[in-house]
Every structure is written in C-alpha cells, then in structure tokens.
Design a protein around this motif. Sequence first.
Motif, PDB file in Angstrom:
ATOM      1  N   HIS A 105       6.155  -1.272   1.934  1.00 33.37           N
ATOM      2  CA  HIS A 105       7.603  -1.458   1.770  1.00 33.37           C
ATOM      3  C   HIS A 105       8.316  -0.109   1.719  1.00 33.37           C
ATOM      4  N   ASP A 106       7.653   0.877   1.095  1.00 31.55           N
ATOM      5  CA  ASP A 106       8.122   2.256   0.982  1.00 31.55           C
ATOM      6  C   ASP A 106       9.310   2.384   0.018  1.00 31.55           C
ATOM      7  N   CYS A 107      10.415   1.720   0.326  1.00 32.09           N
ATOM      8  CA  CYS A 107      11.633   1.916  -0.459  1.00 32.09           C
ATOM      9  C   CYS A 107      12.315   0.578  -0.727  1.00 32.09           C
ATOM     10  N   ALA A 148       0.807  -1.221   0.000  1.00 30.24           N
ATOM     11  CA  ALA A 148       0.000   0.000   0.000  1.00 30.24           C
ATOM     12  C   ALA A 148       0.840   1.272   0.000  1.00 30.24           C
ATOM     13  N   HIS A 149       2.162   1.144   0.031  1.00 21.52           N
ATOM     14  CA  HIS A 149       2.987   2.369   0.063  1.00 21.52           C
ATOM     15  C   HIS A 149       4.370   2.115  -0.524  1.00 21.52           C
ATOM     16  N   PHE A 150       4.614   2.677  -1.701  1.00 21.66           N
ATOM     17  CA  PHE A 150       5.902   2.468  -2.355  1.00 21.66           C
ATOM     18  C   PHE A 150       6.294   3.713  -3.167  1.00 21.66           C
ATOM     19  N   HIS A 151       7.583   3.765  -3.535  1.00 19.08           N
ATOM     20  CA  HIS A 151       8.090   4.854  -4.399  1.00 19.08           C
ATOM     21  C   HIS A 151       8.773   4.233  -5.604  1.00 19.08           C
ATOM     22  N   MET A 152       7.991   4.002  -6.662  1.00 17.84           N
ATOM     23  CA  MET A 152       8.538   3.290  -7.813  1.00 17.84           C
ATOM     24  C   MET A 152       9.373   4.181  -8.720  1.00 17.84           C
ATOM     25  N   SER A 185      -0.146   8.023   5.790  1.00 14.66           N
ATOM     26  CA  SER A 185       1.023   7.158   5.678  1.00 14.66           C
ATOM     27  C   SER A 185       2.100   7.588   6.673  1.00 14.66           C
ATOM     28  N   HIS A 186       2.754   6.640   7.245  1.00 15.44           N
ATOM     29  CA  HIS A 186       3.852   6.801   8.216  1.00 15.44           C
ATOM     30  C   HIS A 186       3.352   7.095   9.641  1.00 15.44           C
ATOM     31  N   LEU A 187       2.855   8.340   9.861  1.00 15.75           N
ATOM     32  CA  LEU A 187       2.379   8.751  11.204  1.00 15.75           C
ATOM     33  C   LEU A 187       3.400   8.400  12.290  1.00 15.75           C
ATOM     34  N   MET A 247      -1.575  10.723   2.197  1.00 20.44           N
ATOM     35  CA  MET A 247      -0.507  11.680   2.517  1.00 20.44           C
ATOM     36  C   MET A 247       0.591  11.060   3.342  1.00 20.44           C
ATOM     37  N   HIS A 248       1.831  11.385   3.005  1.00 23.28           N
ATOM     38  CA  HIS A 248       2.923  11.223   3.950  1.00 23.28           C
ATOM     39  C   HIS A 248       2.599  12.190   5.079  1.00 23.28           C
ATOM     40  N   CYS A 249       2.408  11.693   6.273  1.00 26.88           N
ATOM     41  CA  CYS A 249       1.887  12.555   7.331  1.00 26.88           C
ATOM     42  C   CYS A 249       2.690  12.349   8.610  1.00 26.88           C
TER      43      CYS A 249
HETATM   44 FE   FE2 Z   1       6.988   7.103   1.435  1.00 26.36          FE
END
Ligand code: FE2
Length: 424
Positions: free
Chosen positions: A308-310, A56-60, A241-243, A209-211
């Motif tokens: 996974h994010d990164c 649900a959260h990645f930077h492709m 996202s993140h929090l 949002m990255h929050c």
């Molecule tokens: Fe991110």
Amino acid sequence: MLDLLVKNANLPDGRANMSIAVRDGKIVEVAAGLEAPARERLDAQGLLLSPPLVDAHFHMDATLSYGLPRVNQSGTLLEGIALWGELKPLLTQQAIVARAMTYCDWAVAKGLLAIRSHVDVCDPRLLAVEALLEVKRRVAPYLDLQLVAFPQDGVLRAAGALENLRRALDLGVDVVGGIPHFERTNEQGAASVKLLCELAAQRGLRVDMHCDESDDPLSRHVETLAFETQRLGLQGRVTGSHLTSMHSMDNYYVSKLLPLLAQAELHVVANPLINITLQGRHDSYPKRRGMTRVPELLSAGVNVAFGHDCVMDPWYALGSADMLEVAHMGLHVAQMTSQAAMRQCFDAVTVNAAKVMGLAGYGLEPGCHADFVLLQARDPVEAIRLRATRLKVFRRGKLLSEAPAATSQLRLPGRPGQTSMMLL
Ligand code: FE2
C-alpha cells in the motif's frame, strides 16, 4: 473437541466446499465434508475463506498525517520527502502512536493482519522508532507489525544517519532499510547498498530497500542489491521495494537483469497506487505508468508482492487499509487481466507478501495459525472486483472483526415492491 469448525468454504487455490478444523489457535485439518464436534461452527456458504491480507510495504510513521503542515502541491516523490522533512520537527510520539493505532484498527477491519512498515531513522531523537516499537507491542495480540529501519534522507547523505540506523536496530527494529537512489551519486548509492547488506548479514537480519524509485532508466541499484545478496549469502532474505526505474529501462538490459534477480532469490514489492501517482510526473505525453515489470518478474520466478506504501500522508491523499484496492490497481496498471494473472494479483497481497515478511505459520494448511478472513465473494477474482466486504476476520481461531454483508435496497419506478440486491 474442536474450538472452531468452518464448513463449505471456497479457498483461494480453487478448492471448493472445504472444511477447516481449528484447535488451540491452529488449523488441525483441512478436508472436504469434514464433520467433528466443535464449540463453534461457521457455515461459509460457498464464500471465499482466505488467509489474512498482508501489506509488505507501508509507512506507519507518516500515515493519517495528510495536510500536516500542508498538502503536496506538485504530487511528486521529492516534494513529499521535503514535506515530510517539514512535518518531522512537529511530530510527537503520542500523535504518531495515536495515528498508527487508528490505522491498525482500520487494517484489522479490512482483514489485513500483517504489515511491514518502514520507519524513518534520520531524526536523531528516534521519536518515530520509539513510537512504532510501542505500537508493535500494543498490536502484537492481533496484528504482526514488522519494522524496517529506513534512512529516508540517505544513510550516507544525511549526517548521523548510519549511527541512528544502528541505534534503531539495537532498540529492536527488525529489518535493514535503505534508499540508494537518493544518495548523492550512483557510486554512493552502490556503496550504501553494500554497507547496509553487510550490516544485515552481520546482525542476521533481513533487508528491504527503497530501490530505484525513479523514472531514470539508468538507476540500476537493484543490480548491486542482487549482487550483494548473493555475495553475502542473503538469498531469500532481501527485498527490492518499488524498482520503478525498471519500467523505463532498456529492454535488453532487463533481459539480463531478470535472471540475476531470480538467482539472488530477491523479493520485489511494487506499490501500484503510489507508483502510478508519483512516477511519470516529469513526462508530458505519453506519460509512463512507473510501476515495475510485475508479470515479467513473476515469469522469471521472482516473488512479487503489492504494497500500500502510503495512506493519507505527504505522498498520497487517499487509501483505507484495503489491500484489495491495492490488488485492483496493480491488476490494471500491469494489465494482468487473464484469470491466472488476476489470481496472481490476489497472491501479491496474501501469500507472496507473507513470503516477503518471512511470516511463519501463514496459510490454510494443517499446522498453520488459524488466521483467516471470510470475504463476501466466491473466489479471488470476485474479491478483487468487488473489493469484497470482510464478513469475518479471525486470528488464532478467535473472531477479531465482523461486518454485515453489503446489500442495497432498491426502490425502482415501474418495479413494484422493494428489491434487495447483492452484487454477487
Ligand atoms: Fe515506501
């Protein structure tokens, strides 16, 4: 006549020895001991058949760029953002597409068939946006790629960012992103949340949002995100996202915040591999873990996924598209070690992540897409423990990927003969 009949499968919800009947790319029946003529049959032999893994959260746009143009020396989020800024002028559309396509191949091999990727919209050329829209088109037959318009440098802080974000949405990017804690002031951060939620409501889009991705206990933009979600009627369509700041917040304040997030039906994505490495960098000892309060959020009724994010980018040197590795880390960081909590960690990279993305037809029920993964494990806990081999990956009832079972041939002194060993 069925297209495929899977027999003797264990399902993640605990149902054992189930049969799954597939016709025209859909699951038509799930029952114990089902028998019917089928063109193809698969005996799962009591192993786990799961719906696909979901990130649900990645930077492709940044993935597989590790070392370009240099590596992150401090290991911090802020150096990562600065490094990404150095890399951006050197990017080409062709290189982004090639790296993203490679990553999607890795993903399929790991049973990861749906990814929500943020894409930086702060470059006025929208190079990464066009590249990932092209990747989305190319992988559509086998992988759901959802894109978030992410103003990495701040939608209010960076000149032209709002206009670029609007252009990205016009081009077909699916979700509105943001980064309130990176705006110049708390007030600007709150204003960015309001502005971006209004933009999403106008366009009928979801928000992610990255929050509050910081150790600052007073970074409280998630409160505004929940408020705007309710004000604009966006319940169930907004993700924080993140929090990570929630890790460091005052406990009394969190006791007020949790029900607000649940009322707004906010989704939360924690990114354990990245949170545990990027946060707490300014601490001596004790060092904070920096991941948000996952078990407490779940207990409050909030849907929580792990991302996974990164993978091999300015922020993180490791990773292999393995969402079981992500669940494994999340389990450890949150100390979610009971049987029930370990199963929740499996849900965080499958069903909960599918809810974040709003995936239709996801699951192992009649009427769902015939998308599933056969793992070399008997249940979700074993799957996480072993980061189990993905023996077969199916999409719409068709085999996309297969791998041999992991075995070792032991040749041990004092133990004559060769022993074949499997960690089951
Ligand atoms: Fe991110």
